[in-house]
Design a protein around this motif. Sequence first.
Motif, PDB file in Angstrom:
ATOM      1  N   LEU A 151       0.098  -1.556  -0.173  1.00  0.00           N
ATOM      2  CA  LEU A 151       0.268  -0.237   0.086  1.00  0.00           C
ATOM      3  C   LEU A 151       0.690   0.981  -0.154  1.00  0.00           C
ATOM      4  CD1 LEU A 151      -2.618   1.837   0.746  1.00  0.00           C
ATOM      5  CD2 LEU A 151      -1.814   0.834   3.158  1.00  0.00           C
ATOM      6  N   LEU A 152       1.375   1.514   0.793  1.00  0.00           N
ATOM      7  CA  LEU A 152       2.799   2.245   1.078  1.00  0.00           C
ATOM      8  C   LEU A 152       3.647   3.005  -0.543  1.00  0.00           C
ATOM      9  CD1 LEU A 152       3.795   2.197   4.920  1.00  0.00           C
ATOM     10  CD2 LEU A 152       1.807   3.367   3.594  1.00  0.00           C
ATOM     11  N   ALA A 153       4.055   1.655  -0.640  1.00  0.00           N
ATOM     12  CA  ALA A 153       4.648   1.549  -1.859  1.00  0.00           C
ATOM     13  C   ALA A 153       4.257   2.338  -3.207  1.00  0.00           C
ATOM     14  CB  ALA A 153       5.157   0.547  -2.216  1.00  0.00           C
ATOM     15  N   ARG A 154       2.389   2.258  -3.476  1.00  0.00           N
ATOM     16  CA  ARG A 154       1.663   2.412  -4.433  1.00  0.00           C
ATOM     17  C   ARG A 154       1.524   3.897  -4.219  1.00  0.00           C
ATOM     18  NH1 ARG A 154      -1.311  -2.007  -2.941  1.00  0.00           N
ATOM     19  NH2 ARG A 154      -2.908  -1.301  -2.046  1.00  0.00           N
ATOM     20  N   HIS A 155       2.355   4.964  -2.600  1.00  0.00           N
ATOM     21  CA  HIS A 155       2.303   6.150  -2.802  1.00  0.00           C
ATOM     22  C   HIS A 155       3.401   6.477  -2.811  1.00  0.00           C
ATOM     23  CE1 HIS A 155      -1.917   6.496  -1.510  1.00  0.00           C
ATOM     24  NE2 HIS A 155      -2.482   5.398  -1.287  1.00  0.00           N
ATOM     25  N   GLY A 156       3.873   5.663  -3.569  1.00  0.00           N
ATOM     26  CA  GLY A 156       5.654   5.847  -3.309  1.00  0.00           C
ATOM     27  C   GLY A 156       6.409   6.164  -2.532  1.00  0.00           C
ATOM     28  N   ILE A 157       6.505   5.742  -0.776  1.00  0.00           N
ATOM     29  CA  ILE A 157       6.634   5.449   0.347  1.00  0.00           C
ATOM     30  C   ILE A 157       7.663   4.097   0.040  1.00  0.00           C
ATOM     31  CG2 ILE A 157       6.649   5.681   2.708  1.00  0.00           C
ATOM     32  CD1 ILE A 157       4.205   7.345   2.174  1.00  0.00           C
ATOM     33  N   LEU A 158       8.700   4.633  -0.198  1.00  0.00           N
ATOM     34  CA  LEU A 158       9.965   2.887   0.373  1.00  0.00           C
ATOM     35  C   LEU A 158       9.361   2.905   2.111  1.00  0.00           C
ATOM     36  CD1 LEU A 158      12.018   0.649  -0.305  1.00  0.00           C
ATOM     37  CD2 LEU A 158      13.342   2.297   0.662  1.00  0.00           C
ATOM     38  N   ALA A 159       9.086   1.770   2.466  1.00  0.00           N
ATOM     39  CA  ALA A 159       8.406   0.365   3.437  1.00  0.00           C
ATOM     40  C   ALA A 159       8.987  -0.401   3.706  1.00  0.00           C
ATOM     41  CB  ALA A 159       7.041   0.804   3.505  1.00  0.00           C
ATOM     42  N   GLU A 160      10.436  -1.132   3.960  1.00  0.00           N
ATOM     43  CA  GLU A 160      10.430  -2.468   3.534  1.00  0.00           C
ATOM     44  C   GLU A 160      11.567  -2.670   5.373  1.00  0.00           C
ATOM     45  OE1 GLU A 160      13.138  -2.459   1.046  1.00  0.00           O
ATOM     46  OE2 GLU A 160      11.749  -2.874  -0.823  1.00  0.00           O
ATOM     47  N   ARG A 161      10.915  -4.252   5.586  1.00  0.00           N
ATOM     48  CA  ARG A 161      11.834  -3.719   6.756  1.00  0.00           C
ATOM     49  C   ARG A 161      11.555  -3.460   8.045  1.00  0.00           C
ATOM     50  NH1 ARG A 161      14.554  -6.569   2.343  1.00  0.00           N
ATOM     51  NH2 ARG A 161      16.304  -5.293   2.445  1.00  0.00           N
ATOM     52  N   PHE A 162      13.442  -3.068   8.222  1.00  0.00           N
ATOM     53  CA  PHE A 162      13.761  -1.766   9.738  1.00  0.00           C
ATOM     54  C   PHE A 162      12.584  -0.654   9.127  1.00  0.00           C
ATOM     55  CE2 PHE A 162      15.344   2.016  11.152  1.00  0.00           C
ATOM     56  CZ  PHE A 162      15.861   1.605  12.323  1.00  0.00           C
ATOM     57  N   ARG A 163      12.462   0.518   8.378  1.00  0.00           N
ATOM     58  CA  ARG A 163      11.653   1.063   8.116  1.00  0.00           C
ATOM     59  C   ARG A 163      10.570   0.837   8.102  1.00  0.00           C
ATOM     60  NH1 ARG A 163      10.964   4.847   3.662  1.00  0.00           N
ATOM     61  NH2 ARG A 163      11.679   7.544   4.610  1.00  0.00           N
ATOM     62  N   LEU A 164       9.520  -0.284   7.986  1.00  0.00           N
ATOM     63  CA  LEU A 164       8.215  -0.502   7.964  1.00  0.00           C
ATOM     64  C   LEU A 164       7.991  -1.009   9.329  1.00  0.00           C
ATOM     65  CD1 LEU A 164       5.563  -1.442   6.679  1.00  0.00           C
ATOM     66  CD2 LEU A 164       6.606  -3.422   5.972  1.00  0.00           C
ATOM     67  N   GLY A 165       8.884  -1.558  10.179  1.00  0.00           N
ATOM     68  CA  GLY A 165       8.672  -2.058  11.987  1.00  0.00           C
ATOM     69  C   GLY A 165       8.398  -0.482  12.131  1.00  0.00           C
ATOM     70  N   TYR A 166       9.015   0.540  11.835  1.00  0.00           N
ATOM     71  CA  TYR A 166       8.751   1.941  12.478  1.00  0.00           C
ATOM     72  C   TYR A 166       8.053   2.843  12.610  1.00  0.00           C
ATOM     73  CZ  TYR A 166      12.666   0.727  16.043  1.00  0.00           C
ATOM     74  OH  TYR A 166      13.678   0.459  16.695  1.00  0.00           O
ATOM     75  N   ILE A 167       7.445   2.416  11.243  1.00  0.00           N
ATOM     76  CA  ILE A 167       6.061   2.860  10.639  1.00  0.00           C
ATOM     77  C   ILE A 167       5.000   2.761  11.572  1.00  0.00           C
ATOM     78  CG2 ILE A 167       4.548   3.069   8.689  1.00  0.00           C
ATOM     79  CD1 ILE A 167       7.164   3.540   7.001  1.00  0.00           C
ATOM     80  N   LEU A 168       5.119   0.905  10.900  1.00  0.00           N
ATOM     81  CA  LEU A 168       3.535   0.501  11.852  1.00  0.00           C
ATOM     82  C   LEU A 168       3.607   0.591  13.580  1.00  0.00           C
ATOM     83  CD1 LEU A 168       3.976  -3.207  10.622  1.00  0.00           C
ATOM     84  CD2 LEU A 168       2.959  -1.083  10.306  1.00  0.00           C
ATOM     85  N   ILE A 169       4.434   1.103  14.298  1.00  0.00           N
ATOM     86  CA  ILE A 169       5.359   1.099  15.580  1.00  0.00           C
ATOM     87  C   ILE A 169       4.479   2.618  15.513  1.00  0.00           C
ATOM     88  CG2 ILE A 169       6.855   1.382  17.109  1.00  0.00           C
ATOM     89  CD1 ILE A 169       8.342  -0.046  16.645  1.00  0.00           C
TER      90      ILE A 169
END
Length: 374
Positions: A151-169
Amino acid sequence: MGRRAAVTLDGLELAHRRTGAVGLGGAPPVPFAGAAEVVGWFGALQSQDYHPAKWAVAQRLGPGVTDVDLDRAFDDGVILRTHVLRPTWHFVAPADLRWLLELTAPRVHVLNAYAYRRGELDGPLLRRTTDLIADAVAGANHLTRTEIAALLARHGILAERFRLGYILIHAELERVICSGPLRGRRHTYALLDERVPRAASLEREAALAELVRRFFTSHGPATAKDLAWWSSLTLADIATGLSLAGDALENTDVDGVTYWSAPGDAPAPAGHPSVRLLQAYDEYIVGYRQSKHLLDLGGLLVAAPDKLALPNGVIVVDTQVAGRWRRTVRAGAVVLEAVLYRPFGAAETAALHAAADELGVFLGARAVVSVSLL
């Protein structure tokens, strides 16, 4: 402050009282009717690893509770899993989630500040990702981490592994999302407002008093520094909470250290050895920093501190660490590998096998025990 000081205790009696408080010393201080009551007793119960954390809840509920039972409770929202208190997962009862987050999320954000910077996650970007996730999971549209990343990638936001984890936190700490039901073996996220009933906020001082009371009732005897580690609260906040708790708590000094607990007598000794197979993040293990030595009064771990680097969990005899264990689930059986730090006598060996059988019932499998000596 109007509290009576308890009689002077030694380390072993402190540890014995503590096992009763954490629900491991025979009959619990209060009978737990279900998973929400266990989690609510602690305020929050660390669930860094979901499957072992269910075992920690089951051990406080008594024989017959199964892994399937706790998955069902989790799916139904009886207990939730989110980031609170510290930058880690905890099980929380729905009735406690909002006020706990209001009290502790600002501190956890401070602890996360370096991680946010490392991931180039500034305030505007985190607010945008939180809004996107909230819109996506609304209407009980529960999504997995992989789906949120897409979902975030479709909006141009890189969200993988470490970065995704802290976006969710961040979204969890902002009281926007929390755990949803399992989808097979995968976890999902849900809109918190759809998962947790609305509740009146607690004033900050009332929340401090409640969290301080909850911790020392469920973990005591323990120290203010133990609570600071467990909750991320400052010692000044804890002092305020102690002053507000009144007669709900009592204190005693042992070797120049002040321990706090709920008033009352320690549970009577069982008269026979008790063996517990605790997960590595059980509250009896991770709920303390200053007074963690009470787990090892005999100094078994002093010469080899790496023994605490456990693959699955900790073997506790009565109140003391006595070994480590690992489980492997195979067709129809759970193989328990127990590594002991000292030889067990006949009664302790029998208690170890009984504890393994309890684990087998929980997992719906026959328990097979393998024992070695470190």
